[in-house]
Design a protein around this motif. Structure first.
Motif, PDB file in Angstrom:
ATOM      1  N   UNK A   1       0.853  -1.187   0.000  1.00  0.00           N
ATOM      2  CA  UNK A   1       0.000   0.000   0.000  1.00  0.00           C
ATOM      3  C   UNK A   1       0.889   1.238   0.000  1.00  0.00           C
ATOM      4  N   UNK A   2       0.767   2.064  -1.020  1.00  0.00           N
ATOM      5  CA  UNK A   2       1.604   3.247  -1.180  1.00  0.00           C
ATOM      6  C   UNK A   2       0.751   4.512  -1.075  1.00  0.00           C
TER       7      UNK A   2
ATOM      8  N   UNK B   1       3.743  10.905  -1.125  1.00  0.00           N
ATOM      9  CA  UNK B   1       4.425  11.019   0.162  1.00  0.00           C
ATOM     10  C   UNK B   1       5.902  10.709   0.000  1.00  0.00           C
ATOM     11  N   UNK B   2       6.725  11.149   0.957  1.00  0.00           N
ATOM     12  CA  UNK B   2       8.149  10.854   0.870  1.00  0.00           C
ATOM     13  C   UNK B   2       8.410   9.361   1.050  1.00  0.00           C
TER      14      UNK B   2
ATOM     15  N   UNK C   1      -4.516   7.357  -1.344  1.00  0.00           N
ATOM     16  CA  UNK C   1      -4.278   8.405  -0.345  1.00  0.00           C
ATOM     17  C   UNK C   1      -4.144   7.765   1.040  1.00  0.00           C
ATOM     18  N   UNK C   2      -3.674   8.585   2.005  1.00  0.00           N
ATOM     19  CA  UNK C   2      -3.395   8.054   3.343  1.00  0.00           C
ATOM     20  C   UNK C   2      -4.668   7.560   4.025  1.00  0.00           C
ATOM     21  N   UNK C   3      -5.783   8.263   3.800  1.00  0.00           N
ATOM     22  CA  UNK C   3      -7.028   7.825   4.405  1.00  0.00           C
ATOM     23  C   UNK C   3      -7.414   6.429   3.964  1.00  0.00           C
ATOM     24  N   UNK C   4      -7.192   6.118   2.689  1.00  0.00           N
ATOM     25  CA  UNK C   4      -7.501   4.776   2.186  1.00  0.00           C
ATOM     26  C   UNK C   4      -6.546   3.745   2.777  1.00  0.00           C
ATOM     27  N   UNK C   5      -5.269   4.115   2.932  1.00  0.00           N
ATOM     28  CA  UNK C   5      -4.327   3.204   3.588  1.00  0.00           C
ATOM     29  C   UNK C   5      -4.804   2.884   5.005  1.00  0.00           C
ATOM     30  N   UNK C   6      -5.252   3.898   5.732  1.00  0.00           N
ATOM     31  CA  UNK C   6      -5.732   3.669   7.100  1.00  0.00           C
ATOM     32  C   UNK C   6      -6.889   2.677   7.111  1.00  0.00           C
TER      33      UNK C   6
END
Length: 525
Positions: free
Chosen positions: A375-376, A380-381, A406-411
């Motif tokens: 999951x990327x 992001x860095x 996006x980060x929300x989907x990763x969460x």
């Protein structure tokens, strides 16, 4: 007091940016009437300090809520809302007295019953809180200002837990607010901290305002990091949501915002040469630790022998360079789970980068080419570090499926035990500096994404809590790290600094990776 989570050496690195045209606020009094406008790492979405490990919620909570104890710049814990405490000779009963005159933002008094309700709500949701409950903690309000915690076994780190700087925070809120939330999030954001949340001025996707709480009663001693007298010098702090980091950096240079938490790496040199912006270059625990968190519950990495191969495929210097992090903002290599240049730093158990050996090791496992789902987080860095690892893994014989989101989907995705194998991420060094707060060690055998579990680490964590001094804890931390290298709950991809930037009209700003806005004054520049 224990200093095992300690030693912060934020260092002011340079000066910066474009001169603000025409001083509209020429007098000091006028300057102090202006709001302080800031851009933080992201928009604040979760306002409940008890329910998330998100750093942005912690930043919000430290300004709006208060805690019984607070950590200073050396990691020592001091009374904050508490006036005093007593411990029985057998260590099984702690008695806490609140400072007089404490009030919530709705002008109701802070009582011992509020503290009991808040701690009882927080404890089951936090790794350290669960350790406290495992010691048999029973909390009772003795009177309006005094409450007690009775234990079945001694818990020497009581104050460190109640004053921990890591989310979820043991923040104090009205008992009625905690009760009304039930298993969900709080609906009324009412704390007793130096700022109050202005709900009527919250514009989702745009801005949020934190107003100075004139009913706040600062401690008498000077402020020191998260402890001491939190004296607010500005009428409000406005949290701006800005679309991207480059736009934010331009807004900082133009004087449209006063502070930016994370400067883009490629713009740091330009900002550092500028006249009206200062750049924080932070070291030690104010740095960040990058990790590849693996899923031990399902997929290829459920096999510890397969996930152990990753150690030999990670060259930290190569990862950090791929992420665009310059040599003055990184350590080329750090083998310490609990951060380099920190009290518990050690290279015990470390595994060397050796891709040829990694390929041979993978061939000896039971891996049959099953897809490794990475999951990327787009842009992001850590995405660059993840892509480099994916390349190394393919060369070693893995089948890798990179999925960008996006980060929300990763969460959301990481909360399920199936459907993913690994994701790159980075965390504040203060959070990773102790076995009790390191996300992937403290949540060992817990219901936490990745679901790593080592019986050896479980026992060692208990020994760490029960240890009587820092020297004993350091020895135990070495053993915990050695077990982590054997069991691979995560793989570090580097230690680095993410510099903040601020206009030089800001005076009294704490040099820290934590955004702290009490004590800040606005000058004339």
């Amino acid at each position: 007091m224990s200093t095992i989570t300690a030693s912060r050496r934020g260092v002011l690195a340079g000066a910066a940016a474009l001169a603000l045209p025409a001083a509209l606020w020429s007098r000091p009094a006028a300057a102090q009437a202006r709001p302080l406008t800031v851009m933080l790492e992201s928009e604040v979405v979760i306002l409940d300090p008890h329910v998330t490990t998100a750093a942005i919620t912690r930043t919000f909570a430290y300004h709006v809520f208060d805690m019984l104890y607070g950590s200073d710049a050396q990691g020592q814990v001091h009374p904050q809302m508490a006036e005093a405490h007593e411990v029985s000779a057998d260590g099984l009963r702690w008695r806490f007295t609140l400072r007089p005159g404490l009030r919530f933002h709705d002008d109701t008094p802070v009582t011992a019953a509020d503290c009991v309700a808040s701690l009882s709500r927080w404890a089951p949701r936090d790794a350290l809180g669960r350790m406290l409950l495992a010691a048999g903690a029973r909390m009772t309000a003795d009177n309006e200002r005094v409450f007690s915690i009775a234990l079945n076994t001694p818990f020497p780190l009581m104050l460190n837990v109640l004053g921990k700087p890591n989310a979820p925070l043991p923040a104090i809120m009205p008992a009625r607010v905690a009760a009304a939330a039930g298993e969900g999030r709080i609906k009324d954001v009412i704390g007793s901290g130096p700022f109050r949340f202005a709900a009527d001025r919250w514009k989702v996707g745009d801005s949020m305002a934190l107003l100075r709480f004139d009913g706040y009663k600062p401690r008498g001693e000077p402020a020191d990091f998260l402890s001491g007298g939190k004296v607010v010098q500005v009428p409000q702090v406005v949290l701006r949501t800005i679309g991207d980091d480059a736009t934010g950096a331009n807004a900082l240079a133009a004087g449209e915002i006063d502070y930016m938490q994370y400067l883009p790496f490629d713009l740091v040199p330009m900002l550092a040469r500028s006249r009206d912006v200062k750049v924080m270059a932070l070291k030690g625990l104010d740095m960040f630790q990058g990790n590849f968190r693996v899923n031990a519950a399902s997929g290829p990495f459920a096999d510890p022998a397969v996930r152990a191969v990753l150690w030999q495929l990670v060259d930290q210097q190569e990862m950090l360079q791929a992420a665009g992090i310059g040599p003055d903002l990184r350590l080329d290599h750090c083998a310490a789970f609990f951060m380099c240049d920190a009290p518990l730093a050690t290279d015990a158990g470390a595994v060397r980068f050796d891709p040829a050996a990694g390929k041979a090791a993978l061939a000896r496992t039971g891996y049959k080419g099953e897809p490794v789902v990475m999951l990327q987080v787009a842009g992001s860095i850590s995405q660059a570090a993840g892509s480099l690892l994916a390349q190394r893994m393919r060369e070693a014989g893995f089948t890798v499926d990179e999925q960008v989101m996006d980060w929300g989907t990763v969460l959301q995705r990481r909360g399920r035990k199936e459907g993913w194998s690994v994701f790159p991420v980075y965390s504040n060094g203060v959070d990773m500096a102790s076995p009790l707060t390191h996300f992937y060690i403290s949540n060992n055998c817990g219901d936490y994404p990745g679901w790593s579990c080592s019986d050896t680490t479980t026992g060692l964590l208990g020994d760490f809590v029960a240890a009587s001094d820092d020297a004993a804890r350091k020895r135990i931390a070495v053993a915990i790290q050695e077990d982590a290298y054997r069991t691979t709950p995560t793989v570090m991809w580097g230690q680095f600094s993410r510099p903040a930037g601020y206009r030089n009209r800001l005076q009294g700003l704490v040099q820290s990776s934590f955004p702290i806005f009490w004590g800040v004054r606005l000058g004339d520049a």
